[in-house]
Design an enzyme around this catalytic site. Sequence first.
Site, PDB file in Angstrom:
ATOM      1  N   HIS A  24      44.750  49.399  38.702  1.00  0.00           N
ATOM      2  CA  HIS A  24      44.006  50.620  38.344  1.00  0.00           C
ATOM      3  C   HIS A  24      44.857  51.888  38.438  1.00  0.00           C
ATOM      4  CE1 HIS A  24      43.127  50.679  42.666  1.00  0.00           C
ATOM      5  NE2 HIS A  24      42.221  49.742  42.584  1.00  0.00           N
ATOM      6  N   HIS A  78      34.295  41.696  50.310  1.00  0.00           N
ATOM      7  CA  HIS A  78      34.509  42.873  49.441  1.00  0.00           C
ATOM      8  C   HIS A  78      34.222  42.436  48.011  1.00  0.00           C
ATOM      9  CE1 HIS A  78      36.194  46.415  47.730  1.00  0.00           C
ATOM     10  NE2 HIS A  78      37.483  46.155  47.860  1.00  0.00           N
ATOM     11  N   ASP A  82      39.222  42.146  42.229  1.00  0.00           N
ATOM     12  CA  ASP A  82      40.432  41.405  42.611  1.00  0.00           C
ATOM     13  C   ASP A  82      40.131  40.346  43.672  1.00  0.00           C
ATOM     14  OD1 ASP A  82      39.956  43.718  44.165  1.00  0.00           O
ATOM     15  OD2 ASP A  82      41.997  43.753  44.931  1.00  0.00           O
ATOM     16  N   ASP A 164      41.038  44.587  52.628  1.00  0.00           N
ATOM     17  CA  ASP A 164      42.141  45.363  52.039  1.00  0.00           C
ATOM     18  C   ASP A 164      43.029  45.993  53.107  1.00  0.00           C
ATOM     19  OD1 ASP A 164      41.810  45.026  49.262  1.00  0.00           O
ATOM     20  OD2 ASP A 164      40.298  46.594  49.154  1.00  0.00           O
ATOM     21  N   TYR A 192      51.228  50.749  49.429  1.00  0.00           N
ATOM     22  CA  TYR A 192      49.839  50.314  49.235  1.00  0.00           C
ATOM     23  C   TYR A 192      48.875  51.321  49.855  1.00  0.00           C
ATOM     24  CZ  TYR A 192      45.906  47.013  50.085  1.00  0.00           C
ATOM     25  OH  TYR A 192      44.690  46.382  50.162  1.00  0.00           O
TER      26      TYR A 192
HETATM   27 FE1  FEO Z   1      39.522  46.981  47.195  1.00  0.00          FE
HETATM   28 FE2  FEO Z   1      41.873  44.502  47.008  1.00  0.00          FE
HETATM   29  O1  FEO Z   1      40.317  45.412  46.568  1.00  0.00           O
END
Ligand code: FEO
Length: 374
Positions: A24, A78, A82, A164, A192
């Site tokens: 993204h 989550h 992904d 995450d 990250y």
């Molecule tokens: Fe917030 Fe790795 O997804």
Amino acid sequence: MPAVQVAPNVYWVGAIDPGVRDFHGYKTPIGTTYNAYLIMDEKITLLDSVRHGFSDQLFANIAEIVDPAKIDVIVCNHGEPDHAGSLAEVVARCPKAPVYCSPNAKKTLTSYFGADSWDLHVVKTGDTLSLGKYTLHFLLTPLVHWPDSMMSYLPELKLLFSNDGFGQHIATEERFADVVGYDCIFDRSRDYYANIIMPLGQPVKTTLAEAAKLDVEIIAPMHGTIWREREGIAGIVSRYDDWANYRTKPELAVIAYDTMWHSTEAMAEKLAEDLRTQGKQGSVFSLRKSHISQVVAAAMEARTIYIGSATLNRGMMPQVAALLCYMKGLGFKGRDGLAFGSYGWSGEAPALVDAALKDMGFQTGDPVRAQYRP
Ligand code: FEO
């Protein structure tokens, strides 16, 4: 990549995606992994799935350990695609398994993946689920990274499935941070955090405070490598504390610019040279050559950010505008800034950059302009 044992009766069964280059908008030059974990207990439990298109790897890894149809429990920490993008396939392949998730994840899964007919079990912080020898404890961690996010914890193994949090975008055959090497993994963790977690400082602080109450010897995130040694865990937790509190290093600066005929570039290089003579480190980024996600990663710990733009059509260069837009969204705080740039006749860009930096709360000096050649 075959399944890998993480702890007694716990296996990594996720997928590696060496080809993904855009997450993204965040450039991922060395790909990523989508981590899922299998717990072999009286109740066989799968924690999370993988991105859509990678379920073949997931099911092949599970099948090395057990027939996927025998899975008794699915946990969705989550609902972002992904991690939940293959969940519908998992639910179809594991028909007897209920899905445990947070209240917000129930909404995400229903809206995103049409999960109305799934056997969804909503959990909250403090809820537990006995698997046999092991007991899963759930900890809601809203906004780390979405409102639906939660972590799961196995006290018998002192193992935190951190979602995450503490992850990295790196496609590697190695599953453990200590094997790849901490220098590399701390840097990838910084990239990250800067690009994904940085706007969420307060939720991260809340999560760190809750996680500090747990006895943790393994942190298993949903991206990248697993932390299993005291040195690595202490190192990444300390860094998260710094990053969540927006701490910066006075000796670090970032200089990002876009130039028209090399004059703004020359100003950037002179700035870097002057910083060196002051014993500081100024990392220089041409926005034609470096993506904005690289710049913000370098800038996350820098006290001072210099942004240069030539004036183009009475405005700033488009890549400079993109960087400022991205930085505003990421919530850079507590910095010093300086705008600079060359111009031919109107010269608006440095003042526009300065206004954008002030709008983000930067303490700025007077913009520096040079006509034609500095
Ligand atoms: Fe917030 Fe790795 O997804």
